[in-house]
Motif scaffolding. Sequence first.
Motif, PDB file in Angstrom:
ATOM      1  N   GLY A 647      56.228 -62.650  46.751  1.00  8.42           N
ATOM      2  CA  GLY A 647      56.361 -63.357  48.352  1.00  8.42           C
ATOM      3  C   GLY A 647      57.491 -62.173  49.394  1.00  8.42           C
ATOM      4  O   GLY A 647      58.301 -61.873  48.943  1.00  8.42           O
ATOM      5  N   HIS A 649      59.387 -63.540  52.798  1.00  3.00           N
ATOM      6  CA  HIS A 649      59.931 -64.132  53.952  1.00  3.00           C
ATOM      7  C   HIS A 649      60.101 -64.100  54.832  1.00  3.00           C
ATOM      8  O   HIS A 649      61.187 -63.117  54.635  1.00  3.00           O
ATOM      9  CB  HIS A 649      60.910 -65.517  53.083  1.00  3.00           C
ATOM     10  N   CYS A 668      58.992 -68.539  57.932  1.00  2.00           N
ATOM     11  CA  CYS A 668      57.120 -68.568  56.902  1.00  2.00           C
ATOM     12  C   CYS A 668      57.478 -68.004  55.631  1.00  2.00           C
ATOM     13  O   CYS A 668      58.345 -67.072  55.782  1.00  2.00           O
ATOM     14  CB  CYS A 668      56.983 -67.524  58.431  1.00  2.00           C
ATOM     15  N   VAL A 669      56.451 -68.324  55.474  1.00  2.00           N
ATOM     16  CA  VAL A 669      56.206 -67.345  53.905  1.00  2.00           C
ATOM     17  C   VAL A 669      55.069 -67.267  53.652  1.00  2.00           C
ATOM     18  O   VAL A 669      53.821 -67.552  53.849  1.00  2.00           O
ATOM     19  CB  VAL A 669      56.524 -68.893  52.309  1.00  2.00           C
ATOM     20  N   HIS A 671      52.663 -66.142  50.439  1.00  2.00           N
ATOM     21  CA  HIS A 671      52.734 -66.127  48.734  1.00  2.00           C
ATOM     22  C   HIS A 671      52.033 -65.314  47.741  1.00  2.00           C
ATOM     23  O   HIS A 671      50.777 -65.960  48.049  1.00  2.00           O
ATOM     24  CB  HIS A 671      53.232 -67.347  48.398  1.00  2.00           C
ATOM     25  N   GLU A 683      52.120 -75.105  46.865  1.00  2.00           N
ATOM     26  CA  GLU A 683      53.410 -75.170  48.051  1.00  2.00           C
ATOM     27  C   GLU A 683      54.311 -76.532  48.248  1.00  2.00           C
ATOM     28  O   GLU A 683      55.701 -75.805  48.846  1.00  2.00           O
ATOM     29  CB  GLU A 683      51.699 -75.501  49.516  1.00  2.00           C
ATOM     30  N   VAL A 686      57.169 -74.143  46.601  1.00  2.00           N
ATOM     31  CA  VAL A 686      57.610 -73.495  47.185  1.00  2.00           C
ATOM     32  C   VAL A 686      58.982 -74.042  48.312  1.00  2.00           C
ATOM     33  O   VAL A 686      59.617 -74.092  48.669  1.00  2.00           O
ATOM     34  CB  VAL A 686      57.121 -72.570  48.305  1.00  2.00           C
ATOM     35  N   HIS A 687      57.437 -75.257  48.863  1.00  2.00           N
ATOM     36  CA  HIS A 687      58.838 -76.679  50.063  1.00  2.00           C
ATOM     37  C   HIS A 687      60.348 -76.693  49.145  1.00  2.00           C
ATOM     38  O   HIS A 687      61.684 -76.565  49.723  1.00  2.00           O
ATOM     39  CB  HIS A 687      58.466 -77.635  49.780  1.00  2.00           C
ATOM     40  N   ILE A 731      53.196 -71.872  55.165  1.00  2.00           N
ATOM     41  CA  ILE A 731      53.036 -70.560  54.136  1.00  2.00           C
ATOM     42  C   ILE A 731      51.995 -70.419  54.480  1.00  2.00           C
ATOM     43  O   ILE A 731      50.231 -70.948  54.834  1.00  2.00           O
ATOM     44  CB  ILE A 731      52.523 -71.886  53.011  1.00  2.00           C
ATOM     45  N   ASP A 732      50.878 -68.870  54.195  1.00  2.00           N
ATOM     46  CA  ASP A 732      50.250 -68.253  53.705  1.00  2.00           C
ATOM     47  C   ASP A 732      50.181 -67.959  52.233  1.00  2.00           C
ATOM     48  O   ASP A 732      50.940 -67.105  52.176  1.00  2.00           O
ATOM     49  CB  ASP A 732      49.807 -67.239  55.081  1.00  2.00           C
ATOM     50  N   HIS A 733      48.649 -67.268  51.341  1.00  2.00           N
ATOM     51  CA  HIS A 733      48.762 -67.730  50.445  1.00  2.00           C
ATOM     52  C   HIS A 733      47.797 -66.114  50.181  1.00  2.00           C
ATOM     53  O   HIS A 733      46.622 -65.587  51.404  1.00  2.00           O
ATOM     54  CB  HIS A 733      47.861 -68.482  49.251  1.00  2.00           C
ATOM     55  N   GLY A 752      60.380 -70.057  45.982  1.00  2.00           N
ATOM     56  CA  GLY A 752      60.517 -70.643  47.109  1.00  2.00           C
ATOM     57  C   GLY A 752      62.288 -70.408  48.175  1.00  2.00           C
ATOM     58  O   GLY A 752      62.721 -69.575  48.759  1.00  2.00           O
TER      59      GLY A 752
END
Length: 792
Positions: A647, A649, A668-669, A671, A683, A686-687, A731-733, A752
Amino acid sequence: MTTKMFGAPVQRTEDLRLLVGNGRYLDDLGEGAYEAAFVRSPHARARITGIDVTGALDVDGLIAIYTYEDLAGRVAEPLPLLIPHPALTHGRTAYPLAKEFVNHVGEAVVMVVATDRYLAEDACERITVEYEALPPVVGIENAFRADRLVHDDVPGNCAAHLVQEVGDAPAAIAAAPNRLELKLDIERSACMPMEGRGVYARWDAADESLRVYTSTQTSTGVRAAVAAKLDLPLDRVECVTPDVGGGFGVKIVHPWPEEILIPWAARLLDHEVKWTEDRREHFISAAHERGQLQTVRVGFDDDGRLLGLDVEILHDNGAYTPYGIIVPIITSTQLLGPYKPGAYRVDFRSLYTNTVIVTPYRGAGRPQGVFAMERAMDAIADHLGKDRTEVRAVNFIQPDEMPYDHGLLFQDGRPLIYDSGDFPGSLDALKKLVGWDEFEAYRAQARAEGRRVGIGVACYVEGTGVGPYEGGHVQVETTGKVVVATGLTSQGQGHQTVFAQIVADELGVPIEDVTVTTGDTRRFPYAVGTFASRAAVMSGNAIALAARNVKAKALRIAGEALEADPRDLEIVDGHVRVKGSPGASVALGTVAVLSNPLRYAFDEASKAATQLTGKADFSKPPVAEDDEPGLEGRDYYSPPTATFANGMHAVIVETDPDTAEIRILRYCVVHDCGHLINPMIVEGQVHGGVAQGVGGALYERMEYDEHGQLVNASFMDFLMPYASEVPKIEIDHLETPSPLNPLGIKGAGEAGVIPAAAVFASAIEDAEGFPITRMPIQPSELFHLRKRFAAG
Ligand code: MCN
């Protein structure tokens, strides 16, 4: 039609029950049980010279008082050292109750059992323990200097010293055109689950068996420890994990002293006994993590490409090492992140101090490793006057270099080999998400408005899904409902939902028909536990394999009943049917009836089965030789090596020019945990991790004074972020599947938190223009740093 569940953002099925107050946590159990409280050491280091309990003997409701002298058999031995390692030459563990010496404030000295907790606490207050106070070892530098020892027989306070190297890093650095050295300091923190630890035990004298309920991350581990310590056959001990209000690592330790003492007392007293940790106990007698001093030396070319990396780590392991040296090992291998380091040498010493023990806390050594590596990346970029992402990119391992063997040993003792990942793809996605290339224009505009902003970036790779194994059991009942069991435990990760998603797809049943049990040794006795982001990979795949076994059996039995080739059958909406002719079908519940020669005609499924098969065929044996009754299956998954998630960030912060307040403008992440079983749950994970990361970077530290007293042992003084301090997280994966497991998944539960300290340091440094080398950083520290750097 059955909807595909794998990959869908299915709402967590466990939440309603918990939200309306129907959760059953440890302290909800055991009404009528005796309750325990502990007299704990007020000294960081002392010899116990006397214990006088007479003052407590007339407390109403007192049942028993135990000191070390009362312990017997294996209960009187030191607690187990869970993960030995050849480098751990001086591992030490505590006794369940202190024997002669105490080595940190909060160590248990006396256990009192009374009819309720208040009375037990009253009795504790009337017990006098005499101590000969000894000067403690506090702080990593003091531990290293070793003017005093924590354990007399551990020279240099050094529990372990481990060096791993690939190539000759000092020589590569000496020969490099550019060189830098960084001194870094990450302070101690700890996880603060809403529910602390707790254990409740019931002894059944008639059956000579124990049932232990405990708020743990590993019920099988506690079961094995209790059985061994209390000298009971394993089948006389069951361990049940009720709802767990967060674990975050602290509940992996097995057994905690209390997990032995409470079952021991329950058997001795032939009465239920319970103990629930209070918050102060959590601060002073559970576990901490993070504290490290690091020296990072890098040699690099004019493009910023690493030629040599040499890292020395002094790791504070607290007073004992029940969990071995897993944390510094993880730091020392995972700090490489997505990069090729050139020649690499890492040297760590794990040092004793007279403080609370250090065991994994979400991220487990990785936040420190990422801090070291990412601080170095920023320093290289700044030294060369290059963009910080550009320097990272030139060092990336490329997708076509996978699998990538670092030539080191990972925490599980196996080679450190990355299985897959697209680091350039992740960085591109992150730059786009945060608007990296537009930031300078934004900075100029902010500056014109008198505002000071900075952007930070941090990358990491995380070994997830470590073995050795995990298992799953899937059973179709005659109602068509499916019950699933796996032995690992849940602390809020949403396992009931995701495992049901997997089974629903594999068996072609509606997700509502699937229920999942975790962490109950009565239902599934073989398991390792929930830590190291391993549940999805390990139990997820084991359950999928078990469901596939059940499916194969269902198709075979239904094929006989429908007189069809199993290869021509499919399962849709809980019915096995002939492909292309849905009229010819049989409900899975009916197949479950057919799977058992003893067909009780109690329900509709049984009637349907009788209709379908007519009279029994007495010419055949009721159960074929290689078959078993029941529509159920069990399987295990054991991976060759860990699978590596990654990931990146980015954070944009604004630092107040006057007050030094640090505001988070954007977080912004990007992942990549392979195939997502449930993006909504990932998500959420991650949060949660970022929220803990914000705490670790900006607020939380365990503040010890020179006497080894934890001076901020309450939420009055130990700051945690509220919802108001946690930013909106974008978040974007990416989904780079793992080639190592059938479902192509990698873990996500710690993602996260891992790069959070590093990314904040990067952004604050970018805003302020001077190096940030220490975490956490609060406004007061930033304020002083400004003064220091302004003064030159
Ligand atoms: N998941 C998914 N798709 C993936 C990977 C994961 O849908 N490709 C889902 C999983 O199915 C699971 C969750 O995400 O529901 C986390 O999965 P995983 O990464 O396997 O992590 P574990 O379930 O093993 O949980 C352990 C991890 C750790 S190590 C800590 S510490 C931690 C954490 O999870 N403690 C937690 N998250 C926590 N969340 C809560 N609420 N409480 C804790 O104590």
